[in-house]
Design a protein around this motif. Structure first.
Motif, PDB file in Angstrom:
ATOM      1  N   PHE A  22       0.858  -1.187   0.000  1.00 26.39           N
ATOM      2  CA  PHE A  22       0.000   0.000   0.000  1.00 26.39           C
ATOM      3  C   PHE A  22       0.892   1.234   0.000  1.00 26.39           C
ATOM      4  O   PHE A  22       1.541   1.545   1.003  1.00 26.39           O
ATOM      5  CB  PHE A  22      -0.906   0.014   1.231  1.00 26.39           C
ATOM      6  N   PRO A  23       0.960   1.956  -1.121  1.00 28.93           N
ATOM      7  CA  PRO A  23       1.865   3.108  -1.229  1.00 28.93           C
ATOM      8  C   PRO A  23       1.213   4.396  -0.723  1.00 28.93           C
ATOM      9  O   PRO A  23       0.066   4.402  -0.273  1.00 28.93           O
ATOM     10  CB  PRO A  23       2.116   3.187  -2.725  1.00 28.93           C
ATOM     11  N   GLN A  45      -5.293   2.217  -4.637  1.00 35.84           N
ATOM     12  CA  GLN A  45      -5.266   0.761  -4.697  1.00 35.84           C
ATOM     13  C   GLN A  45      -3.927   0.185  -4.242  1.00 35.84           C
ATOM     14  O   GLN A  45      -2.876   0.822  -4.352  1.00 35.84           O
ATOM     15  CB  GLN A  45      -5.535   0.286  -6.127  1.00 35.84           C
ATOM     16  N   VAL A  46      -3.994  -1.032  -3.759  1.00 34.89           N
ATOM     17  CA  VAL A  46      -2.785  -1.780  -3.460  1.00 34.89           C
ATOM     18  C   VAL A  46      -2.030  -2.055  -4.755  1.00 34.89           C
ATOM     19  O   VAL A  46      -2.638  -2.197  -5.821  1.00 34.89           O
ATOM     20  CB  VAL A  46      -3.141  -3.112  -2.747  1.00 34.89           C
ATOM     21  N   ARG A  47      -0.720  -2.068  -4.674  1.00 31.72           N
ATOM     22  CA  ARG A  47       0.112  -2.423  -5.823  1.00 31.72           C
ATOM     23  C   ARG A  47       0.690  -3.813  -5.610  1.00 31.72           C
ATOM     24  O   ARG A  47       1.211  -4.115  -4.526  1.00 31.72           O
ATOM     25  CB  ARG A  47       1.264  -1.429  -5.988  1.00 31.72           C
ATOM     26  N   TYR A  48       0.629  -4.639  -6.658  1.00 36.36           N
ATOM     27  CA  TYR A  48       1.148  -6.002  -6.569  1.00 36.36           C
ATOM     28  C   TYR A  48       2.423  -6.127  -7.394  1.00 36.36           C
ATOM     29  O   TYR A  48       2.489  -5.668  -8.536  1.00 36.36           O
ATOM     30  CB  TYR A  48       0.119  -7.010  -7.080  1.00 36.36           C
ATOM     31  N   ARG A 101      -2.715   8.476   1.868  1.00 38.49           N
ATOM     32  CA  ARG A 101      -2.820   7.021   1.955  1.00 38.49           C
ATOM     33  C   ARG A 101      -4.081   6.433   1.337  1.00 38.49           C
ATOM     34  O   ARG A 101      -4.087   5.268   0.953  1.00 38.49           O
ATOM     35  CB  ARG A 101      -2.746   6.581   3.422  1.00 38.49           C
ATOM     36  N   TYR A 102      -5.144   7.211   1.258  1.00 40.23           N
ATOM     37  CA  TYR A 102      -6.422   6.610   0.879  1.00 40.23           C
ATOM     38  C   TYR A 102      -7.032   7.150  -0.409  1.00 40.23           C
ATOM     39  O   TYR A 102      -8.018   6.608  -0.887  1.00 40.23           O
ATOM     40  CB  TYR A 102      -7.427   6.776   2.030  1.00 40.23           C
ATOM     41  N   VAL A 105       6.184  -0.141   5.877  1.00 41.34           N
ATOM     42  CA  VAL A 105       5.625  -0.361   4.548  1.00 41.34           C
ATOM     43  C   VAL A 105       4.490  -1.367   4.684  1.00 41.34           C
ATOM     44  O   VAL A 105       4.740  -2.546   4.910  1.00 41.34           O
ATOM     45  CB  VAL A 105       6.695  -0.897   3.576  1.00 41.34           C
ATOM     46  N   PRO A 106       3.233  -0.945   4.573  1.00 35.75           N
ATOM     47  CA  PRO A 106       2.115  -1.896   4.691  1.00 35.75           C
ATOM     48  C   PRO A 106       2.191  -2.933   3.569  1.00 35.75           C
ATOM     49  O   PRO A 106       2.107  -2.586   2.396  1.00 35.75           O
ATOM     50  CB  PRO A 106       0.873  -1.004   4.545  1.00 35.75           C
TER      51      PRO A 106
END
Length: 643
Positions: free
Chosen positions: A312-313, A450-453, A372-373, A503-504
């Motif tokens: 999560f950036p 969004q989360v980054r993969y 963050r959101y 770093v989440p």
């Protein structure tokens, strides 16, 4: 060409696994974004003399299920729910497939008068991670031939996918097929959304069929038909309640008792530390590619070769400052945000389309909420423009926003918003009289970040608690002239290594695996950062070889611009080749006269491919490339076979 290579090349013919490195018109009084607690506006035109029924008084119920990987299906599900609530007197429930208990799933699908399902497909035709248990349960029931298992269910499915993928909308198609096979009644035709074109338009077309289908099926009555006139629709832009908290101290990351949860995951990421980072390109490169290592020690998280690391950036600090200034709020102001539709103050950023994966409900600063959101760079969707129009005082500006958001504004929206990749800040700068308050901005305007993969580029045999990632730093000018910098890659590149950083992160399991039998021949195609999962494969094979295991042949096709510019992990690859772990075929696109890419290297061996096709039916081939390149590779491979 030796027989081993011929055998390996034939694998490309039949296995290609692609891994991604992947409201109606409103009225409201424009209100300065003071951040003070405020109540929701009264719906325009609402009848004051007649109190609306509560959900417990409704005799009919409609349940909307969604499965999402990136959040789009969730957004669509809630848009559909809003439409149905405004149209019918019925209990409308929206459920994430992740929250469906398998013991009661059969009743959950059949108890409502209608079940509407929205589901995305990602990767190689796979369902979203959160849907896997439900899919496995449903498929098992189908295989057991329970033809009447869902005979009381009435359903409709909208599938979300992308035609660039080989298994287009596979998950949604399977749901539609499974439901019908189990005896459910399809009352709405399967809808197919294509993100390669205009998935929002596809959804709107399918959504337009839902109300007539529900009415014609006798499930609910249209307003004014055989019943009371419906109350006027709620035309107020949805907004969260934002409270200022004088003297409050923000909590960077709330602690979670993991023993009471399922462990660290996308809803509860581990606060990891960036333990290492180095540049992989040489000083001659105009671009940047980073090798990063994330320390998961103490998390009890484990990974396998081929898995992904979710991160999560945060947005760039300068962008956050500019956004706060445009919203006319102090970035340091401490706030608490909640959804007025909920009975208690849960995290508003965790509800109604804006999930907060860190569980942070406040107090937090405005800057933290924006960083963050909020996705501050992705172009806004049409409903967001509709919401912004409600807070625009200039008539001409308001009309233009409404025009682009309306049915006749498809071309204008595409040309002005999507093609130049215009950000929310650029939109607000173009419409200076638009003054959205924070509550509406968080809830109805800006999408969630969004989360980054990232494909993990290491083997747990080498780095058991510190997965490696290979990160291409995204940077380039947009159609507006703005320098676009990727959120995650820029953030990871700017963090200070090892200094109390949190770093989440979490591990997402993958089906991208080496054969269980290490003697099975494999072919790998991974240009650029597509090399990432194959670096893990190679490390795994190196460790197996050191343990005395017998290895089958392996061939890696890698591509980059130049040996002296961006040949990442060059030393490691040559060492692995020298050790007999794999053979390397490199295509350089900027050396010599003609540009040579990995697909050219494969095509050049086309005559050898067909002659080796039947030598070993157990061979496996893997690719980690862009969607477009994956499609092109299929054409190249099939063309080579035809030759």
């Amino acid at each position: 060409m030796d027989p081993q290579t011929l055998m390996l090349l034939s694998a490309v013919l039949f296995v290609i696994s692609i891994v991604g490195a992947y409201f109606s018109r409103t009225k409201a009084s424009p209100t300065p974004a003071s951040g003070l607690k405020r109540k929701e506006d009264t719906p325009a035109g609402a009848a004051a003399s007649k109190a609306p029924k509560t959900e417990s008084e409704f005799s009919k119920s409609i349940r909307i299920f969604y499965g999402t990987q990136t959040g789009t299906a969730e957004i669509f599900a809630k848009e559909l729910g809003d439409l149905l609530k405004k149209t019918f007197e019925a209990k409308i429930t929206i459920t994430d497939f992740e929250d469906v208990e398998l013991d009661s799933a059969q009743d959950d699908l059949q108890t409502p008068d209608a079940s509407l399902v929205l589901c995305s497909t990602y990767g190689d035709g796979e369902p979203p991670d959160t849907c896997l248990p439900f899919f496995e349960w449903l498929q098992k029931k189908t295989e057991q031939e329970e033809e009447e298992g869902l005979s009381e269910m009435k359903f409709g499915v909208f599938a979300l996918g992308n035609t660039q993928y080989e298994h287009f909308n596979n998950s949604g198609k399977n749901l539609d097929k499974f439901f019908a096979k189990l005896g459910a009644e399809r009352i709405i035709d399967l809808g197919l959304g294509d993100d390669n074109e205009d998935i929002e338009e596809d959804f709107n077309k399918w959504k337009a069929t839902v109300i007539p289908a529900l009415a014609s099926s006798g499930i609910v009555k249209l307003p004014g038909v055989g019943g009371d006139e419906a109350s006027a629709p709620d035309t107020v832009v949805k907004a969260y309640v934002v409270e200022t908290l004088e003297g409050a101290q923000g909590i960077a990351f709330p602690e979670v008792n993991v023993s009471k949860t399922k462990g660290y995951d996308a809803h509860n990421p581990f606060k990891a530390t960036l333990s290492a980072r180095r540049e992989l390109h040489t000083s001659m490169s105009e671009r940047s590619c980073l090798h990063v290592e994330v320390d998961l020690d103490g998390s009890q998280l484990s990974y396998e070769t081929g898995d992904h690391l979710g991160i999560f950036p945060e947005n760039d600090a300068d962008l956050v400052k500019k956004m706060a200034a445009r919203l006319e709020v102090d970035g340091e102001m401490m706030i608490s945000v909640h959804d007025p539709a909920k009975s208690s103050k849960g995290g508003a950023l965790k509800a109604v389309g804006e999930p907060n994966p860190l569980g942070h409900v406040g107090p937090l600063s405005v800057a933290t909420a924006l960083a963050r959101y909020c996705d501050l760079l992705t172009p806004l969707r049409k409903p967001a423009l509709t919401a912004l129009a409600a807070f625009t005082s200039d008539a001409a500006q308001k009309e233009e926003l409404e025009r682009m958001a309306g049915p006749d504004g498809k071309t204008a929206y595409a040309d002005w918003m999507m093609k130049p990749y215009r950000s929310v800040l650029e939109v607000l700068e173009a419409f200076p009289t638009c003054k959205p308050p924070l509550g509406a901005f968080f809830c109805s305007v800006v999408p969630r970040l969004q989360v980054r993969y990232y494909s993990i580029s290491s083997s747990p045999r080498v780095a058991p608690s510190s997965p490696h990632c290979t990160v291409a730093v995204v940077a380039g000018a947009t159609g507006t002239g703005r320098m676009h910098r990727g959120v995650a890659s820029t953030w990871l590149g700017g963090l200070e290594v090892g200094k109390n950083l949190q770093v989440p992160a979490f591990v997402r399991k993958s089906s991208f695996r080496l054969p269980v039998d290490p003697t099975v021949p494999i072919v790998m195609v991974g240009p650029g950062t597509g090399l990432a999962p194959f670096r893990g494969f190679i490390q795994e094979r190196m460790a197996l070889k050191a343990e005395g295991a017998e290895l089958g042949p392996a061939l890696l096709f890698f591509g980059c611009r130049s040996k002296t510019v961006d040949f990442i992990y060059e030393r490691e690859l040559h060492e692995a080749e020298a050790a007999g772990v794999m053979r390397l075929d490199v295509a350089f696109s900027r050396e010599g006269g003609a540009k040579v890419y990995v697909q050219h290297r494969i095509a050049q061996r086309g005559e050898e491919v067909s002659s080796a096709k039947a030598r070993d039916c157990h061979m496996r081939a893997y690719t980690c490339v862009s969607v477009a390149m994956g499609c092109y590779l299929r054409l190249v491979v099939r063309g080579s076979a035809a030759q």
